[in-house]
Design an enzyme around this catalytic site. Structure first.
Site, PDB file in Angstrom:
ATOM      1  N   ARG A  70       0.859  -1.179   0.000  1.00 20.50           N
ATOM      2  CA  ARG A  70       0.000   0.000   0.000  1.00 20.50           C
ATOM      3  C   ARG A  70       0.900   1.235   0.000  1.00 20.50           C
ATOM      4  O   ARG A  70       2.034   1.189   0.494  1.00 20.50           O
ATOM      5  CB  ARG A  70      -0.902   0.019   1.235  1.00 20.50           C
ATOM      6  CG  ARG A  70      -1.822  -1.192   1.370  1.00 20.50           C
ATOM      7  CD  ARG A  70      -2.581  -1.122   2.694  1.00 20.50           C
ATOM      8  NE  ARG A  70      -3.492  -2.265   2.861  1.00 20.50           N
ATOM      9  CZ  ARG A  70      -3.164  -3.413   3.440  1.00 20.50           C
ATOM     10  NH1 ARG A  70      -1.921  -3.578   3.919  1.00 20.50           N
ATOM     11  NH2 ARG A  70      -4.038  -4.391   3.556  1.00 20.50           N
ATOM     12  N   HIS A  93      -3.592  -9.547   3.409  1.00 19.61           N
ATOM     13  CA  HIS A  93      -5.026  -9.646   3.663  1.00 19.61           C
ATOM     14  C   HIS A  93      -5.291 -10.607   4.821  1.00 19.61           C
ATOM     15  O   HIS A  93      -4.704 -11.692   4.871  1.00 19.61           O
ATOM     16  CB  HIS A  93      -5.763 -10.150   2.423  1.00 19.61           C
ATOM     17  CG  HIS A  93      -5.880  -9.126   1.340  1.00 19.61           C
ATOM     18  ND1 HIS A  93      -6.130  -9.445   0.015  1.00 19.61           N
ATOM     19  CD2 HIS A  93      -5.784  -7.765   1.375  1.00 19.61           C
ATOM     20  CE1 HIS A  93      -6.175  -8.343  -0.700  1.00 19.61           C
ATOM     21  NE2 HIS A  93      -5.978  -7.315   0.095  1.00 19.61           N
ATOM     22  N   ARG A 138      -0.789  -1.808  -6.685  1.00 25.45           N
ATOM     23  CA  ARG A 138      -1.104  -2.941  -5.811  1.00 25.45           C
ATOM     24  C   ARG A 138      -2.077  -3.895  -6.505  1.00 25.45           C
ATOM     25  O   ARG A 138      -1.900  -5.118  -6.487  1.00 25.45           O
ATOM     26  CB  ARG A 138      -1.702  -2.415  -4.506  1.00 25.45           C
ATOM     27  CG  ARG A 138      -2.092  -3.490  -3.481  1.00 25.45           C
ATOM     28  CD  ARG A 138      -2.460  -2.789  -2.173  1.00 25.45           C
ATOM     29  NE  ARG A 138      -3.167  -3.651  -1.238  1.00 25.45           N
ATOM     30  CZ  ARG A 138      -2.568  -4.485  -0.385  1.00 25.45           C
ATOM     31  NH1 ARG A 138      -1.260  -4.586  -0.366  1.00 25.45           N
ATOM     32  NH2 ARG A 138      -3.280  -5.205   0.457  1.00 25.45           N
ATOM     33  N   HIS A 169      -3.991   2.781  -5.330  1.00 26.84           N
ATOM     34  CA  HIS A 169      -3.886   1.322  -5.218  1.00 26.84           C
ATOM     35  C   HIS A 169      -3.627   0.643  -6.566  1.00 26.84           C
ATOM     36  O   HIS A 169      -3.561  -0.585  -6.622  1.00 26.84           O
ATOM     37  CB  HIS A 169      -5.182   0.749  -4.632  1.00 26.84           C
ATOM     38  CG  HIS A 169      -5.117   0.542  -3.142  1.00 26.84           C
ATOM     39  ND1 HIS A 169      -4.058   0.961  -2.359  1.00 26.84           N
ATOM     40  CD2 HIS A 169      -5.994  -0.038  -2.284  1.00 26.84           C
ATOM     41  CE1 HIS A 169      -4.292   0.644  -1.101  1.00 26.84           C
ATOM     42  NE2 HIS A 169      -5.453   0.035  -1.021  1.00 26.84           N
ATOM     43  N   TYR A 193      -9.579 -10.750  -6.845  1.00 30.04           N
ATOM     44  CA  TYR A 193      -8.664 -10.639  -7.978  1.00 30.04           C
ATOM     45  C   TYR A 193      -8.786 -11.827  -8.922  1.00 30.04           C
ATOM     46  O   TYR A 193      -8.430 -11.726 -10.098  1.00 30.04           O
ATOM     47  CB  TYR A 193      -7.218 -10.519  -7.486  1.00 30.04           C
ATOM     48  CG  TYR A 193      -6.948  -9.219  -6.774  1.00 30.04           C
ATOM     49  CD1 TYR A 193      -6.768  -8.037  -7.488  1.00 30.04           C
ATOM     50  CD2 TYR A 193      -6.889  -9.168  -5.386  1.00 30.04           C
ATOM     51  CE1 TYR A 193      -6.536  -6.851  -6.836  1.00 30.04           C
ATOM     52  CE2 TYR A 193      -6.655  -7.980  -4.723  1.00 30.04           C
ATOM     53  CZ  TYR A 193      -6.481  -6.819  -5.452  1.00 30.04           C
ATOM     54  OH  TYR A 193      -6.260  -5.629  -4.805  1.00 30.04           O
ATOM     55  N   LYS A 221      -1.961  -2.886   8.109  1.00 27.66           N
ATOM     56  CA  LYS A 221      -3.013  -2.394   8.989  1.00 27.66           C
ATOM     57  C   LYS A 221      -2.878  -3.037  10.364  1.00 27.66           C
ATOM     58  O   LYS A 221      -2.571  -4.214  10.483  1.00 27.66           O
ATOM     59  CB  LYS A 221      -4.378  -2.722   8.383  1.00 27.66           C
ATOM     60  CG  LYS A 221      -4.655  -1.963   7.086  1.00 27.66           C
ATOM     61  CD  LYS A 221      -6.036  -2.283   6.554  1.00 27.66           C
ATOM     62  CE  LYS A 221      -6.326  -1.481   5.282  1.00 27.66           C
ATOM     63  NZ  LYS A 221      -7.680  -1.783   4.747  1.00 27.66           N
TER      64      LYS A 221
END
Length: 300
Positions: A150, A271, A248, A245, A280, A173
């Site tokens: 990110r 993730h 990414r 993004h 994806y 995150k």
């Protein structure tokens, strides 16, 4: 508890104990600040006065606003409100959670937009290799595409995070760390920046461990990194929509198209759930469908 105090208590909790990013904290403060303003207009000054009916009226009021808010924005707002009320109930500040019956709207699942490999190559080649800032920008772009980081993770990197040779340590995150490989092209670009450009930038500002620095020596901001991406896209004459993004998304899509396992891509992207990564796979299926439609003699 007085509303302002209740909000400050919650924001301290999510900042210190949960370790959420500054961007997420700012979103909570913005969403809940609007909620408190609405409550004040309704004459409510204490969290004990908030009932399920009050919460329902607030969401209904926001849902019917003109212009109508996007489903994703409304879902985020509801999530912020629910998180605050759950916290107050869990900590014993309030007796119960008035948002317990609140259900977020179903947001349409939009497929991430990825660039083609040729477009990515054009984007990476856009910064000038003859100018210091161009060398820095190329290093940033190469690293973003090579690792799937990110933008916030890339600008948060320290020089020491590169100390593992051909892998890189990223902080995602919730301050969760992950190790990702960094390809030879990105490593070469970053090494060129470190030896030829960064020392000069660092000399212009206060000492900083951050990898990417701005023109005045301060750590590069998320907004500045986004401007780098946008400028490179314009220079490469990419007409497709480009977002922070984009690289990414392209990283994940190209890996899956190349045969990578979805769980490996999940790990690389950081993730928490493979379900997030599986979106994806839909992009790859769409690509296969397009190729089939244009290549098979009886596809139409």
């Amino acid at each position: 508890m007085q509303l302002d105090r209740a909000l400050d208590t919650y924001l301290r909790h999510v900042t210190i104990e949960r370790g959420l990013s500054e961007h997420t904290i700012a979103a909570y403060r913005r969403d809940l600040g609007g909620y408190l303003e609405w409550l004040a207009d309704e004459g409510i000054v204490d969290s004990a006065e908030i009932t399920p009916a009050v919460v329902g009226r607030f969401i209904a009021d926001r849902s019917s606003a003109d212009p109508k808010p996007a489903a994703t924005s409304l879902a985020r707002l509801q999530s912020s409100v629910r998180g605050w009320h759950r916290f107050l109930a869990r900590e014993g500040i309030e007796d119960d959670d008035p948002s317990g019956r609140l259900r977020p709207p179903k947001a349409p699942r939009r497929l991430p937009k990825a660039l083609t490999i040729d477009q990515v190559e054009g984007l990476l080649a856009a910064p000038s290799a003859d100018e210091p800032i161009g060398i820095r920008d190329r290093a940033l772009l190469e690293l973003l595409y090579a690792t799937g980081a990110r933008v916030s993770e890339a600008v948060g990197l320290d020089v020491d995070d590169l100390a593992h040779g051909d892998v890189l340590r990223l902080r995602g995150k919730g301050s969760k760390e992950r190790i990702v490989p960094i390809g030879s092209f990105a490593r070469t670009a970053v090494d060129a920046y470190l030896t030829r450009v960064r020392p000069g930038l660092a000399a212009k500002g206060r000492a900083s461990a951050r990898l990417f620095l701005g023109a005045r020596g301060a750590p590069l901001s998320r907004q500045s990194a986004w401007l780098v991406i946008r400028a490179a896209a314009e220079h490469a004459q990419i007409t497709a929509e480009v977002s922070p993004h984009t690289l990414r998304h392209s990283f994940a899509t190209h890996l899956l198209q190349g045969g990578a396992d979805v769980r490996v891509v999940q790990e690389l992207l950081g993730h928490a759930s493979v379900a997030t990564t599986q979106i994806y796979t839909h992009v790859s299926v769409d690509t296969l469908r397009d190729i089939y439609a244009t290549s098979h003699p009886r596809a139409r």
